[in-house]
Design a protein around this motif. Sequence first.
Motif, PDB file in Angstrom:
ATOM      1  N   ASN A 176       0.883  -1.183   0.074  1.00  0.00           N
ATOM      2  CA  ASN A 176      -0.053   0.067   0.119  1.00  0.00           C
ATOM      3  C   ASN A 176       0.986   1.113  -0.049  1.00  0.00           C
ATOM      4  OD1 ASN A 176      -2.200   1.641  -0.067  1.00  0.00           O
ATOM      5  ND2 ASN A 176      -2.311   1.595   2.499  1.00  0.00           N
ATOM      6  N   PRO A 177       1.297   1.634  -1.033  1.00  0.00           N
ATOM      7  CA  PRO A 177       2.341   2.750  -1.198  1.00  0.00           C
ATOM      8  C   PRO A 177       1.593   4.003  -0.789  1.00  0.00           C
ATOM      9  CG  PRO A 177       2.508   1.592  -3.330  1.00  0.00           C
ATOM     10  CD  PRO A 177       1.356   0.867  -2.489  1.00  0.00           C
ATOM     11  N   ARG A 178       2.454   4.947   0.051  1.00  0.00           N
ATOM     12  CA  ARG A 178       1.874   6.195   0.625  1.00  0.00           C
ATOM     13  C   ARG A 178       2.838   7.288  -0.084  1.00  0.00           C
ATOM     14  NH1 ARG A 178      -2.827   5.712   3.377  1.00  0.00           N
ATOM     15  NH2 ARG A 178      -2.744   3.907   4.674  1.00  0.00           N
ATOM     16  N   PRO A 179       2.199   8.569  -0.163  1.00  0.00           N
ATOM     17  CA  PRO A 179       2.716   9.666  -0.661  1.00  0.00           C
ATOM     18  C   PRO A 179       4.316   9.989  -0.004  1.00  0.00           C
ATOM     19  CG  PRO A 179       0.594  10.168  -0.629  1.00  0.00           C
ATOM     20  CD  PRO A 179       0.954   8.845   0.304  1.00  0.00           C
ATOM     21  N   VAL A 180       5.217  10.378  -0.844  1.00  0.00           N
ATOM     22  CA  VAL A 180       6.494  10.777  -0.381  1.00  0.00           C
ATOM     23  C   VAL A 180       6.641  12.212  -0.754  1.00  0.00           C
ATOM     24  CG1 VAL A 180       8.937  10.566  -0.563  1.00  0.00           C
ATOM     25  CG2 VAL A 180       7.496   8.588  -0.436  1.00  0.00           C
ATOM     26  N   GLY A 181       6.891  13.053   0.148  1.00  0.00           N
ATOM     27  CA  GLY A 181       6.918  14.684  -0.427  1.00  0.00           C
ATOM     28  C   GLY A 181       5.553  15.267  -0.320  1.00  0.00           C
ATOM     29  N   ALA A 182       5.212  16.253  -0.774  1.00  0.00           N
ATOM     30  CA  ALA A 182       4.162  17.151  -1.078  1.00  0.00           C
ATOM     31  C   ALA A 182       4.070  17.700  -2.182  1.00  0.00           C
ATOM     32  CB  ALA A 182       4.163  18.097   0.218  1.00  0.00           C
ATOM     33  N   LEU A 183       2.822  18.463  -2.298  1.00  0.00           N
ATOM     34  CA  LEU A 183       2.568  19.339  -3.524  1.00  0.00           C
ATOM     35  C   LEU A 183       2.508  20.912  -3.260  1.00  0.00           C
ATOM     36  CD1 LEU A 183       2.019  18.940  -6.786  1.00  0.00           C
ATOM     37  CD2 LEU A 183      -0.591  19.242  -5.932  1.00  0.00           C
ATOM     38  N   GLY A 184       3.435  21.454  -4.192  1.00  0.00           N
ATOM     39  CA  GLY A 184       3.076  22.972  -3.999  1.00  0.00           C
ATOM     40  C   GLY A 184       2.201  23.380  -4.960  1.00  0.00           C
ATOM     41  N   TYR A 185       1.356  24.363  -4.300  1.00  0.00           N
ATOM     42  CA  TYR A 185       0.178  24.886  -5.268  1.00  0.00           C
ATOM     43  C   TYR A 185       0.496  26.407  -5.159  1.00  0.00           C
ATOM     44  CZ  TYR A 185      -4.346  26.762  -6.662  1.00  0.00           C
ATOM     45  OH  TYR A 185      -5.466  27.219  -7.328  1.00  0.00           O
ATOM     46  N   ASN A 226      15.395   1.003   5.715  1.00  0.00           N
ATOM     47  CA  ASN A 226      16.000   0.915   7.420  1.00  0.00           C
ATOM     48  C   ASN A 226      17.075   2.127   6.999  1.00  0.00           C
ATOM     49  OD1 ASN A 226      14.902  -1.331   8.445  1.00  0.00           O
ATOM     50  ND2 ASN A 226      16.025  -2.672   7.113  1.00  0.00           N
ATOM     51  N   ALA A 227      16.966   3.052   5.866  1.00  0.00           N
ATOM     52  CA  ALA A 227      18.123   4.012   5.696  1.00  0.00           C
ATOM     53  C   ALA A 227      17.689   4.851   6.881  1.00  0.00           C
ATOM     54  CB  ALA A 227      17.676   4.611   4.470  1.00  0.00           C
ATOM     55  N   SER A 228      18.831   5.643   7.379  1.00  0.00           N
ATOM     56  CA  SER A 228      18.783   6.566   8.579  1.00  0.00           C
ATOM     57  C   SER A 228      18.040   8.114   8.061  1.00  0.00           C
ATOM     58  CB  SER A 228      20.073   6.851   9.142  1.00  0.00           C
ATOM     59  OG  SER A 228      20.945   7.198   8.282  1.00  0.00           O
ATOM     60  N   ASP A 229      18.364   8.249   6.791  1.00  0.00           N
ATOM     61  CA  ASP A 229      17.875   9.502   6.119  1.00  0.00           C
ATOM     62  C   ASP A 229      17.530   9.138   4.753  1.00  0.00           C
ATOM     63  OD1 ASP A 229      16.875  11.819   5.333  1.00  0.00           O
ATOM     64  OD2 ASP A 229      18.682  13.024   5.743  1.00  0.00           O
ATOM     65  N   HIS A 230      16.255   8.845   4.352  1.00  0.00           N
ATOM     66  CA  HIS A 230      15.844   8.704   2.923  1.00  0.00           C
ATOM     67  C   HIS A 230      15.910   9.871   2.021  1.00  0.00           C
ATOM     68  CE1 HIS A 230      13.660   4.975   3.452  1.00  0.00           C
ATOM     69  NE2 HIS A 230      13.130   5.381   4.600  1.00  0.00           N
ATOM     70  N   TYR A 231      16.204  11.099   2.354  1.00  0.00           N
ATOM     71  CA  TYR A 231      16.401  12.135   1.417  1.00  0.00           C
ATOM     72  C   TYR A 231      17.836  12.488   1.179  1.00  0.00           C
ATOM     73  CZ  TYR A 231      11.736  12.357   3.207  1.00  0.00           C
ATOM     74  OH  TYR A 231      10.575  12.211   3.732  1.00  0.00           O
TER      75      TYR A 231
END
Length: 360
Positions: A176-185, A226-231
């Motif tokens: 069940n994939p969930r959004p990564v990040g957000a949308l700027g309007y 398990n990455a300490s920081d995904h970004y």
Amino acid sequence: MMKKYYFGAIALAMMLFAACGDDGDEDSGTLYDTDITVSLNNFYSTYNYNDTYHDINVTDDYRTFHSENDWYIQTRVLFYNANGVLVDSLLKYTTNTNEVNISKGLPAGKYTVVTTLTFAYKTSGDDASWWWLADKQKLSTAKMNVRDRFTKWSIMSYAATEVNIVSGQRNTIRLNPRPVGALGYLFFQNFQYKNESTYGTVADNNIRALCVYGRNVADSYRLDPNASDHYIYKDDAGSSSWYRLSDKLEPSDFDSSWTYFKSNLYDYFYILSPNPEIFFGYVPKGESSFTGYGQKTVNITSGNTYLAYWDYFQVGNPYFGVANNNQWHTYSQARAAEPGLHYSVIDESTPRAYRFSMFK
């Protein structure tokens, strides 16, 4: 008699080897049917902001992705063994958000299963998607890189789970994939720029370009759960550089109405970073570099839509935050733009404009 003992020892060794496969060590021999179900429900449904003031529905802009734009949703599934090595993968393209169901033969063993959802053309190869997969052979290095932040099409959803494929059984995996990040309007209002002798008393506020800038801007996402920081950030060695979050907007980008209080424009951009520092940038007449205004750090919640709103006729900082309909300004009577700009200038070096070319 010795032969009987010899063959008996071989049979016992084979039984022990088979038993080890059931404990999760990958068995590269027999493949066992595995049913994979991927839900697409949360790909763009969470970006459900309805701008009632300007009659723009963000989610509706996505619902026509195939019929009007010939885009597809690309579902990618990656299978990593217990050692974090890629053993199999698959891609599937759909024109709607119905569940994706796939059957796959896999050796018995423990796996980390990763899935991503992105918009894409239905073509072969990684160039189809608005994201490209890099360093995929090992889970510890695999990442998705966004091709173009300046568009609503760059949203991505992600999920990962650990499974154990058992020999002799039909196995089931649900993702069940969930959004990564957000949308700027983005909505800029009352930035008129017209020839007064031709168009009447239309204000020229001496602004020749606008955009939203950011620092701590991410453009890649690690797939290892398990990455300490995904970004992974632009200028990852430090955060001294500013990058455009939105496209640079110039008077030619404005709408065609040009009525006195409707010289407006809107756009989209993708925010991957969880804590970007942002400001609104403008280029005054006669200058070439951007000046910053309204600097702030934002805590981003993935799956939300954020509003970047700036009304030139409203004195004070522009708004950047979760999108709602509480920021729009109305006027009881027409009034000209203030002759001077009420800006707080940030003492920063000239921002570095950085732009991905699509599919480059």
